[in-house]
Design a protein around this motif. Structure first.
Motif, mmCIF file in Angstrom:
data_model
loop_
_atom_site.group_PDB
_atom_site.id
_atom_site.type_symbol
_atom_site.label_atom_id
_atom_site.label_comp_id
_atom_site.label_asym_id
_atom_site.label_seq_id
_atom_site.Cartn_x
_atom_site.Cartn_y
_atom_site.Cartn_z
ATOM 1 N N ASN A 100 10.407 -18.549 -17.040
ATOM 2 C CA ASN A 100 8.942 -18.581 -17.126
ATOM 3 C C ASN A 100 8.202 -17.303 -16.724
ATOM 4 O O ASN A 100 6.992 -17.235 -16.888
ATOM 5 N N HIS A 101 8.901 -16.332 -16.131
ATOM 6 C CA HIS A 101 8.172 -15.124 -15.689
ATOM 7 C C HIS A 101 7.561 -14.419 -16.900
ATOM 8 O O HIS A 101 8.243 -14.196 -17.901
ATOM 9 N N PRO A 102 6.268 -14.052 -16.815
ATOM 10 C CA PRO A 102 5.609 -13.441 -17.978
ATOM 11 C C PRO A 102 6.261 -12.130 -18.414
ATOM 12 O O PRO A 102 6.096 -11.727 -19.580
ATOM 13 N N ALA A 103 7.015 -11.462 -17.542
ATOM 14 C CA ALA A 103 7.660 -10.200 -17.943
ATOM 15 C C ALA A 103 8.779 -10.448 -18.959
ATOM 16 O O ALA A 103 9.217 -9.513 -19.627
ATOM 17 N N GLY A 104 9.274 -11.694 -19.076
ATOM 18 C CA GLY A 104 10.212 -12.024 -20.146
ATOM 19 C C GLY A 104 11.676 -12.046 -19.759
ATOM 20 O O GLY A 104 12.480 -12.615 -20.481
ATOM 21 N N SER A 105 12.053 -11.404 -18.655
ATOM 22 C CA SER A 105 13.462 -11.440 -18.238
ATOM 23 C C SER A 105 13.530 -11.181 -16.740
ATOM 24 O O SER A 105 12.591 -10.640 -16.138
ATOM 25 N N VAL A 106 14.662 -11.559 -16.136
ATOM 26 C CA VAL A 106 14.836 -11.331 -14.703
ATOM 27 C C VAL A 106 14.795 -9.828 -14.423
ATOM 28 O O VAL A 106 14.169 -9.375 -13.458
ATOM 29 N N LYS A 107 15.437 -9.053 -15.301
ATOM 30 C CA LYS A 107 15.490 -7.597 -15.081
ATOM 31 C C LYS A 107 14.072 -7.002 -15.088
ATOM 32 O O LYS A 107 13.699 -6.222 -14.208
ATOM 33 N N ALA A 108 13.268 -7.394 -16.084
ATOM 34 C CA ALA A 108 11.899 -6.864 -16.169
ATOM 35 C C ALA A 108 11.071 -7.330 -14.969
ATOM 36 O O ALA A 108 10.252 -6.575 -14.430
ATOM 37 N N ALA A 109 11.305 -8.587 -14.538
ATOM 38 C CA ALA A 109 10.572 -9.112 -13.368
ATOM 39 C C ALA A 109 10.939 -8.309 -12.125
ATOM 40 O O ALA A 109 10.069 -7.940 -11.321
ATOM 41 N N GLU A 110 12.238 -8.012 -11.962
ATOM 42 C CA GLU A 110 12.688 -7.246 -10.792
ATOM 43 C C GLU A 110 12.107 -5.838 -10.801
ATOM 44 O O GLU A 110 11.653 -5.328 -9.774
ATOM 45 N N GLU A 111 12.111 -5.218 -11.990
ATOM 46 C CA GLU A 111 11.579 -3.845 -12.074
ATOM 47 C C GLU A 111 10.102 -3.817 -11.697
ATOM 48 O O GLU A 111 9.648 -2.932 -10.981
ATOM 49 N N GLU A 112 9.364 -4.836 -12.174
ATOM 50 C CA GLU A 112 7.932 -4.879 -11.857
ATOM 51 C C GLU A 112 7.723 -5.070 -10.354
ATOM 52 O O GLU A 112 6.913 -4.381 -9.733
ATOM 53 N N ALA A 113 8.480 -6.015 -9.761
ATOM 54 C CA ALA A 113 8.316 -6.279 -8.317
ATOM 55 C C ALA A 113 8.662 -5.026 -7.509
ATOM 56 O O ALA A 113 7.973 -4.687 -6.544
ATOM 57 N N GLN A 114 9.721 -4.327 -7.935
ATOM 58 C CA GLN A 114 10.136 -3.135 -7.187
ATOM 59 C C GLN A 114 9.078 -2.030 -7.300
ATOM 60 O O GLN A 114 8.757 -1.353 -6.330
ATOM 61 N N ARG A 115 8.529 -1.880 -8.504
ATOM 62 C CA ARG A 115 7.504 -0.846 -8.718
ATOM 63 C C ARG A 115 6.259 -1.149 -7.877
ATOM 64 O O ARG A 115 5.738 -0.279 -7.179
ATOM 65 N N VAL A 116 5.815 -2.402 -7.891
ATOM 66 C CA VAL A 116 4.597 -2.762 -7.160
ATOM 67 C C VAL A 116 4.825 -2.646 -5.649
ATOM 68 O O VAL A 116 3.989 -2.098 -4.921
ATOM 69 N N ALA A 117 5.994 -3.133 -5.171
ATOM 70 C CA ALA A 117 6.286 -3.025 -3.738
ATOM 71 C C ALA A 117 6.326 -1.557 -3.324
ATOM 72 O O ALA A 117 5.794 -1.176 -2.279
ATOM 73 N N GLY A 118 6.925 -0.708 -4.186
ATOM 74 C CA GLY A 118 7.006 0.724 -3.888
ATOM 75 C C GLY A 118 5.621 1.333 -3.749
ATOM 76 O O GLY A 118 5.346 2.082 -2.813
ATOM 77 N N SER A 119 4.725 0.979 -4.661
ATOM 78 C CA SER A 119 3.403 1.608 -4.581
ATOM 79 C C SER A 119 2.614 1.058 -3.384
ATOM 80 O O SER A 119 1.859 1.792 -2.756
ATOM 81 N N LEU A 120 2.824 -0.208 -3.025
ATOM 82 C CA LEU A 120 2.141 -0.754 -1.833
ATOM 83 C C LEU A 120 2.673 -0.086 -0.558
ATOM 84 O O LEU A 120 1.906 0.229 0.359
#
Ligand SMILES: [Fe+2]
Ligand SMILES: [Fe+2]
Length: 403
Positions: free
Chosen positions: A357-377
């Motif tokens: 169900n993640h809107p990013a479409g895959s676990v890999k894309a979801a992980e990349e997004e979470a890592q990018r956002v956490a990094g910028s925070l």
């Protein structure tokens, strides 16, 4: 021969339309209670209250899910009563912690219980038996929450604070629900009297209570980490708050189970620390994980805690449970066997929802997004650079942000 009646008849003049309207109101009230309880761990500073809210969220969510499913069985349409608690919810972030606690237990939960009782007293017990069963079970499941809330609210009243007057969000008082946007805080309130630490999650460098004996140090460290999983209660709460209307009801049920498990983990961690003879105040609370996750969206926070947090903590806890057995330390072995089992369940259910169900479409894309956002925070907080963070492995990320 006279066999007993299989059902107790309670005749009622309630029509089918009355039942549809009544069930719509119950589902809307329960929906409001879910949202209020889901964001409350961020709003109240006290450890006991965060644990209580995390535990109570699960039966409230389960009740909401069943009421909503029943409402849809009666009439497959949008809920006319949707949003009846929104004006109260919108006020929550502006309230003090005492007022917020009084609002969720003294107003929203109380109003929900009274409405369930009214439905029960009005409906035909044979014709609307499916609703009756849900409501009877639901009322029983809310008893602990009601009892805890009553005592907590009366303790608050002793403080003689200007607590918000009792309010009701009953649909009967409004012909049209006032819909308004409801937001949650992007930070967690913590008890200022308990020391905390951010910027790092290096427990061994924070206190001088480690002895050099690897087994006892590991036991203390994992008890401490679990106590600090009070931030996982806050995280699963905010995930439920953000995703409630956008994901399947079954996923909300799984998230509520995780939230209540994390409350038990934090409570168990605290009890283990007491049993080991340490003072809670000597062990500061880690806040770096929630500092990041509270600013993420629900999907990002869920991906962060699942794919980088829970994945990282299961093996160390299973290893500790095994060494505890070889040290004949049953209390520690039991605690970490059960907790690791819970974490495995969370990992399985949450990663499956992320995959589907993640809107990013895959676990890999979801992980990349979470890592990018956490990094910028983390970069914005001046803790470490985003460019560096996105090169880290999952194990290294777990070391920084935990579960
Ligand atoms: Fe946990
Ligand atoms: Fe967990």
């Amino acid at each position: 021969m006279k066999l007993p009646d299989p059902m107790a008849a309670r005749r009622s003049c309630w029509t089918f339309e009355d039942a549809v309207k009544g069930m719509s109101e119950l589902a809307a009230l329960a929906h409001g209670a879910v949202r209020a309880f889901a964001c409350a761990p961020l709003l109240v500073p006290w450890f006991e209250a965060k644990v209580a809210i995390g535990l109570h969220l699960e039966p409230i969510v389960n009740l909401y899910v069943q009421l909503e499913e029943r409402r849809l069985q009666l009439r497959k349409a949008a809920n006319d009563c949707a949003g009846i608690c929104d004006p109260l919810l919108a006020r929550m972030p502006t309230l003090g912690a005492e007022e917020a606690l009084a609002l969720i237990y003294g107003s929203l939960l109380d109003e929900l219980i009274r409405a369930l009782e009214r439905y029960l007293a009005s409906v035909d017990h044979v014709l609307d038996y499916p609703s009756l069963r849900i409501i009877q079970n639901g009322l029983a499941s809310l008893q602990d929450a009601e009892a805890w809330g009553k005592t907590a609210v009366s303790e608050i009243e002793k403080l003689d604070l200007a607590v918000a007057p009792r309010q009701t969000c009953s649909h009967s008082q409004r012909t049209k629900p006032e819909l308004c946007s409801v937001e949650r805080p992007k930070f967690a309130t913590r008890d200022a009297s308990s020391p905390s630490f951010g910027g790092t999650r290096n427990y061994r460098a924070i206190a001088n209570c480690f002895t050099g004996d690897e087994y006892s140090d590991r036991r203390l460290e994992l008890a401490w980490i679990n106590r600090d999983e009070i931030d996982a209660v806050e995280t699963f709460g905010l995930v439920i708050f953000d995703l409630l209307d956008y994901v399947p009801l079954a996923m909300i049920g799984d998230l509520a189970r995780s939230c209540s498990d994390e409350a038990r983990h934090a409570w168990t961690g605290r009890a283990l620390i007491d049993a080991l003879g340490h003072s809670q105040e000597d062990l500061p609370v880690s806040v770096i994980g929630i500092g990041v996750r509270a600013q993420m969206t629900g999907w990002q926070a869920l991906t962060q805690i699942t794919m980088f947090g829970e994945l990282g903590i299961i093996r160390p806890m299973l290893d500790l449970a095994n060494s505890a057995r070889s040290h004949a330390d049953t209390e520690t072995a039991n605690a970490f066997d059960f907790i690791a089992n819970d974490e495995l369940l969370h990992l399985r259910t949450s990663s499956s929802w992320i995959r589907r169900n993640h809107p990013a479409g895959s676990v890999k894309a979801a992980e990349e997004e979470a890592q990018r956002v956490a990094g910028s925070l983390l970069e914005r907080a001046g803790i470490l650079g985003e460019d560096y963070y996105i090169t880290l492995t999952k194990a290294e990320i777990f070391e920084i942000l935990g579960e």
